[in-house]
Scaffold this active site. Sequence first.
Site, PDB file in Angstrom:
ATOM      1  N   GLN A 143       0.792  -1.700   0.299  1.00 21.86           N
ATOM      2  CA  GLN A 143       0.191  -0.168  -0.103  1.00 21.86           C
ATOM      3  C   GLN A 143       0.695   1.430  -0.143  1.00 21.86           C
ATOM      4  OE1 GLN A 143      -3.120   0.653  -0.566  1.00 21.86           O
ATOM      5  NE2 GLN A 143      -3.780  -1.444  -0.576  1.00 21.86           N
ATOM      6  N   SER A 144       2.099   0.962  -0.367  1.00 18.94           N
ATOM      7  CA  SER A 144       3.236   2.163  -0.648  1.00 18.94           C
ATOM      8  C   SER A 144       2.079   3.410  -1.681  1.00 18.94           C
ATOM      9  CB  SER A 144       4.563   2.147  -1.297  1.00 18.94           C
ATOM     10  OG  SER A 144       4.812   3.362  -1.936  1.00 18.94           O
TER      11      SER A 144
END
Length: 326
Positions: A75-76
């Site tokens: 989930q960068s």
Amino acid sequence: MLTENLPRVPIAHLPTPLEEMPRLSEALGGPRLLVKRDDQTGLATGGNKARKLEFLLADALEKQADTIITAGAVQSNHARQTAAAAAKFGLRCCLVLSGQSPSRWTGNLLLDELLGAEIRWAGERDRAQMMEEVAEEMMRLGRRPYIIPVGGSNPVGTAGYVMAMLELVAQLEVRDLQLDRVIFPTGSGGTQAGLMVGAKALGFAGRIEGVSVSATQDVLEARLEELVAETAASLGLDLSFADEDFIVHDDYLGEGYARMGPPEREAIRLAARTEGLLVGPVYTGRALAGLIDLIRRGIFGPDETVLFWHTGGTPALFAYADELLC
Ligand SMILES: Cc1ncc(COP(=O)(O)O)c(C=O)c1O
């Protein structure tokens, strides 16, 4: 001034708003609270990386790169904003993400796909090493890759937050405001290092305090020492930093990076319900939880003026629906 000679491309919507948070302050019985809205930098739902990418993309374009490679967690936010910046400048983007492909693509990962990034799953492998291998593979195909380190935290990217401090100081001057503290999440350190260099260069008197989301204080301070020195040198600034300039709170690591617990859940709801302000589950939720705790413990006094630097990360909320609603 400070960064004016560096190559830079326009990406972010700047200046970002500086707003008061009176209802959150009242709910906490705490200091005057302000928020710097870097969740509103505009690049594919905003966030702090837009400022760094203005310098990183300019450097990539100057080096005639045609493919951007970077890395991050599933989930960068950094990966999502890098994919967006690459798309905007007609470059390809390859993202090396930790772990394996999840069964459901949501939050930032969904946006990475929409933005046209090629995704490589790193599993347990070292991401930096894998980025090098991807770059070699691309060169063999005749492409010109440019690697952006995790978080965009090298002296090039960090310049974005030196500029951000300049922007904040100008906003404070216009409003005749002084801050006692600036609080924000710190991960790979570029945001904090940039703010520290900018603050020192401009004689900003407030304390620059990072709330760590992953690393312990000693690890992060060693990283910051290196990064502030390299960034100052790259800008031709002769600055010296004292031990007390390096402020990292590492009491809020909970069960580890990207693991949501009760403090993050409370902080996210409180900001939403007092200010209509959304913070993210991984970075800004944790930093705000730290800020709330520091106020409750009386470490931030009621007479102070404290700025929360909202560095974004809200798209990841959707990937945390189950943890938020439990
Ligand atoms: C929303 C958000 N806030 C803060 C950070 C931390 O910034 P830095 O890596 O510059 O410490 C990140 C990093 O990815 C982020 O995505």
